[in-house]
Structure formats: C-alpha cells, structure tokens
Design an enzyme around this catalytic site. Structure first.
Site, mmCIF file in Angstrom:
data_model
loop_
_atom_site.group_PDB
_atom_site.id
_atom_site.type_symbol
_atom_site.label_atom_id
_atom_site.label_comp_id
_atom_site.label_asym_id
_atom_site.label_seq_id
_atom_site.Cartn_x
_atom_site.Cartn_y
_atom_site.Cartn_z
ATOM 1 N N HIS A 193 87.281 23.887 34.546
ATOM 2 C CA HIS A 193 88.309 24.212 35.542
ATOM 3 C C HIS A 193 89.693 24.160 34.888
ATOM 4 O O HIS A 193 90.495 25.094 35.024
ATOM 5 C CB HIS A 193 88.196 23.208 36.698
ATOM 6 C CG HIS A 193 89.196 23.389 37.794
ATOM 7 N ND1 HIS A 193 88.854 23.871 39.038
ATOM 8 C CD2 HIS A 193 90.536 23.148 37.853
ATOM 9 C CE1 HIS A 193 89.930 23.923 39.802
ATOM 10 N NE2 HIS A 193 90.965 23.480 39.108
ATOM 11 N N GLU A 194 89.968 23.089 34.164
ATOM 12 C CA GLU A 194 91.300 22.943 33.556
ATOM 13 C C GLU A 194 91.515 23.964 32.439
ATOM 14 O O GLU A 194 92.603 24.516 32.289
ATOM 15 C CB GLU A 194 91.506 21.514 33.046
ATOM 16 C CG GLU A 194 91.399 20.423 34.128
ATOM 17 C CD GLU A 194 92.292 20.663 35.344
ATOM 18 O OE1 GLU A 194 93.285 21.405 35.233
ATOM 19 O OE2 GLU A 194 91.982 20.114 36.427
ATOM 20 N N HIS B 75 92.407 27.279 33.992
ATOM 21 C CA HIS B 75 93.832 27.384 34.351
ATOM 22 C C HIS B 75 94.628 27.839 33.128
ATOM 23 O O HIS B 75 95.484 28.711 33.213
ATOM 24 C CB HIS B 75 94.379 26.029 34.810
ATOM 25 C CG HIS B 75 94.098 25.700 36.249
ATOM 26 N ND1 HIS B 75 94.234 26.610 37.273
ATOM 27 C CD2 HIS B 75 93.720 24.529 36.839
ATOM 28 C CE1 HIS B 75 93.934 26.022 38.430
ATOM 29 N NE2 HIS B 75 93.614 24.768 38.193
ATOM 30 N N HIS C 34 93.581 28.887 41.610
ATOM 31 C CA HIS C 34 92.488 28.476 42.488
ATOM 32 C C HIS C 34 91.984 29.655 43.317
ATOM 33 O O HIS C 34 92.774 30.456 43.813
ATOM 34 C CB HIS C 34 92.953 27.333 43.397
ATOM 35 C CG HIS C 34 93.227 26.083 42.625
ATOM 36 N ND1 HIS C 34 94.362 25.332 42.779
ATOM 37 C CD2 HIS C 34 92.499 25.471 41.657
ATOM 38 C CE1 HIS C 34 94.320 24.294 41.948
ATOM 39 N NE2 HIS C 34 93.200 24.361 41.254
ATOM 40 N N TYR D 4 88.490 25.108 45.650
ATOM 41 C CA TYR D 4 88.561 23.769 46.244
ATOM 42 C C TYR D 4 87.219 23.453 46.899
ATOM 43 O O TYR D 4 86.520 24.353 47.362
ATOM 44 C CB TYR D 4 89.592 23.729 47.380
ATOM 45 C CG TYR D 4 91.057 23.656 47.002
ATOM 46 C CD1 TYR D 4 91.483 23.696 45.686
ATOM 47 C CD2 TYR D 4 92.018 23.529 48.004
ATOM 48 C CE1 TYR D 4 92.834 23.631 45.387
ATOM 49 C CE2 TYR D 4 93.371 23.463 47.713
ATOM 50 C CZ TYR D 4 93.779 23.525 46.399
ATOM 51 O OH TYR D 4 95.108 23.461 46.118
HETATM 52 ZN ZN LIG Z 1 92.944 23.376 39.503
#
Ligand SMILES: [Zn+2]
Length: 422
Positions: free
Chosen positions: A185-186, A189, A195, A242
C-alpha cells in the site's frame, strides 16, 4: 487472458477489462530480487506477527490506522504525507511518476535504513518482489540516483504520493507495519496511486456514511473530482481501498458501504489485487502478462487449453492463498517438446519470484509433472509458450495443502479470484 469461471460475478466485467492491460504477447523481462523462500521468513522473528495475520483477517488500511495512532507526522487521509510544494494532487505532466528505461522496466531505486533486521528486510523485499513479477516496476538498490525511496522505520506506516524528488521517505515501522499488504500500500502511494475510494466515480460504487465520521475526519473521505481512473474498474478489493470501518466514530458502524450490494467485501488483507496490478501496468505502460489467484483453491489453464494455441509469450501466475500451504497438481499437460524445454515450458517456484527455490524445473512434453507443494502461502507459475504448435497446453488445480478447518474463513469471499486462463 480472461477468467473462465468467475467467483465474482458482480465484478466479472471489470476483470476482463483489467486483464486487457496485462495480456497479449510480451517480451521476457528479467527480474532480480534476492528473496529467500517464504519458509525462511516464517521461521524468522516475524513468525508470531504473520500467524496473527492469518488469524485476525484485518484489512490493510485498518492496520495502517492503528500503527499511525501516535504518529506526529501530518498525514492526509490517514497515511499520505503531502509536500509543501504541491498543494493539490496533480501529476498531469508525469513528473511525479518514475521514469521508464528503454528496456521497458521502471526502476525505482531505494535504500533501507540500517535499523531493520535481516528478517524485516526479507519481508519488505518479498512485498517488492510481487510488484516485480506482476508489473514492470523493479525496485533496485540505489547507487548514485538522485531520486529514490528511503525506506525507514518511522513512527507509523506512511508515504508520499508519487515521486517527489530526492530521497523520499517511505515509513514502514518495525512494529505495526510489517505486513505485505501494508508495505505494498505504501509503496503504491510512492508509485503515484491514491486511495481507491477517493476516485471521482466512487459514489456509484460506495455510500459514505457521513453520520459515523467525526467532522475532523471528514476530509479523509474527500473525493477527487478529476482522478485518473485509467479506464479501469472501481476495485473494492484494491490494496488501496479503505476498510469498511475506517475512521468510524461508532464501534460496529461502517463508514463505507458498497452499493447496491452491501455484502461485497471491502478492502484487502493480503496484497495487490489483479486490478491494482492492471492499473500499475497501465499507468507505467508495462508490457507484462501476469495474474493473481487468491482464492483458497482454484484452477489455472493455459490459453486455449485443449485447442491449439499460438503466439509467443511468457506469463506469470502468482497463487497466493490466505493461509496454509499451496499444493498444486496437473490435470492435463501437453507442451511442445524441445531440448532442455527451451521452446516452451512450465516452471514453478516456491515463493513470489524467480529467485525463489525451484519446485518444478522447466518441464515440457506430455508426461504429467508430479504434484508440488509450497513451503508457504505462495507459489509462482511461469509459463513460456513458443509459437504455434500441436500441443494443447495445461490445466492446473490447486488447493490449500492442510485441511484444518478455519474459524473465520473467507472462503466465500465474492472478490477472490478462483480461476484463470493464461
Ligand atoms: Zn494510504
């Protein structure tokens, strides 16, 4: 490539669309990732944490929010550090994407801070290796590059958005962020992805329950008016989505509800989804044939199995089951014979990369290979096919090796991908 049997009828069309971005005839790109088999990792100091991952089934974003509870870093949407120079997220000139080399590979240099131990470095490397096998992103040790990722154990799990210039920090805290999905996830980014529920079209797919979100957190649910959705479907299973209870002010009350079917699982527990991969491949113009199977059991066939296929291609299938050990068997097998199986073959690895231990070396001909069992939850299938031939291809079925019943299993997840053709 296209799914032949959808366990996800509601997103079936999205998978077809997503796969177009990764399918087709491709060039073989080398991957180089010094990743040891997952058995070593399971025996490492991460063992307890990994065991918990299987048991709790917590979604990626929830883990991130927990880890970021005490952070002093100013974070947008829970885990994104915005640079002062960029008030709005705009990457229209591609300056915040990593450059592609002439060989098609997008090399992203990185350094690890020295405070990680060997097992933690292996775990982060394994999370990186999935990008490298499924996309044309290659995380490489920094030598002299001026733009690079400085991966360190800061306070929490957070990252900047896209390439920001210089040594940009990706914080992967030792206690609380050492999960494959969180690390991916990081890193995603830093590759330029926001998101998923911030997409411009999200209101067609989810309902935001504003009454359960405190006013101070409402900004975390802001929708982008002009997000680049890459022409690919909204993805409830994205590693960038999320979880359903993110930022809820009332225990048990969801803040994000899928519409019209509220029972669709939201968020991701294990790692990149097929649509995450398709989006990376599209954004970075990757020419890669790859797919993920993440259901506890399922099947994989070569393209046009049982009829004559054509075209040269190298394809990778990452089988990533939620728990236990992957075991696979060949239900049918017929590949063109050649010396040392140079022309076409199937090869199987015990892990996520071509540097993982080999479970089945290059195999061709018509003799069905033996059943193979991995040391952990992942197996990589490499299929090289060599042009038009009389062979009919192969069909593999896989299962979770041990049959211990699970307390809170997600076998019925509608989003899990059970069957693929490649
Ligand atoms: Zn995030």
């Amino acid at each position: 490539m296209a799914p032949i049997e959808g366990s996800a009828p509601s997103i079936g069309s999205s998978m077809n669309e997503g796969q177009k971005a990764t399918g087709g005839d491709i060039t073989v790109y080398p991957t180089k990732s010094e990743v040891t088999p997952s058995s070593d990792i399971l025996q490492s100091t991460q063992e307890a944490e990994l065991a918990t991952e299987t048991d709790t089934q917590e979604d990626v974003f929830n883990r991130i929010l927990k880890a970021n509870t005490d952070t002093t870093q100013h974070l947008r949407e829970g885990d994104i550090v915005m640079t002062k120079s960029r008030s709005a997220i705009d990457c229209s000139d591609r300056s915040c994407f990593w450059p592609q080399s002439s060989d098609g590979i997008v090399r992203v240099p990185y350094v690890f801070s020295p405070d990680y131990d060997e097992a933690q470095i292996r775990w982060i490397s394994e999370a990186m290796a999935e990008f490298e096998i499924l996309t044309c992103i290659d995380f490489v040790n920094r030598t002299t590059e001026s733009d690079y990722l400085n991966i360190k154990s800061g306070k929490g799990c957070w990252s900047q958005y896209g390439k920001t210039g210089g040594g940009q920090i990706v914080s992967v805290m030792k206690q609380g962020c050492m999960w494959k999905g969180v690390i991916q996830h990081e890193l995603n980014h830093a590759l330029g992805f926001l998101h998923e529920q911030g997409r411009s079209d999200r209101d067609s797919y989810v309902k935001i329950m504003w009454e359960y979100i405190n006013s101070g957190n409402k900004g975390n649910f802001k929708k982008s008016d002009n997000s680049n959705n890459l022409g690919l479907q909204y993805d409830y299973s994205s590693v960038m989505h999320y979880g359903t209870n993110a930022f809820s002010n009332t225990p048990g009350k969801a803040t994000i509800i899928p519409i019209p079917d509220a029972s669709i699982p939201v968020g991701q527990r294990y790692g990149l989804s097929n649509l995450d991969v398709a989006k990376i491949n599209k954004l970075y113009n990757c020419n890669r044939c790859s797919t993920i199977l993440d259901s506890p059991s399922g099947s994989l066939s070569s393209d046009n199995y049982a009829s004559k296929y054509s075209g040269n291609a190298t394809c990778f299938c990452l089988i990533r089951i939620p728990s236990k050990r992957v075991s696979l068997q060949f239900d049918a097998f017929s590949l063109k014979s050649s010396t040392d199986c140079k022309t076409e073959y199937v090869k199987i690895y015990d892990g996520v990369s071509q540097s993982s231990e080999v479970l089945l070396d290059k195999t061709c001909g018509t003799k069905s290979p033996p059943t193979v069992t991995a040391s952990g939850r992942t197996i990589l299938v490499e299929f090289v096919r060599g042009g038009t031939g009389a062979a009919t291809g192969f069909k593999i079925s896989y299962t979770s090796g041990r049959s211990k019943p699970r307390k809170n299993g997600r076998e019925s997840d509608v989003n899990n991908i059970k069957s693929k053709v490649f």
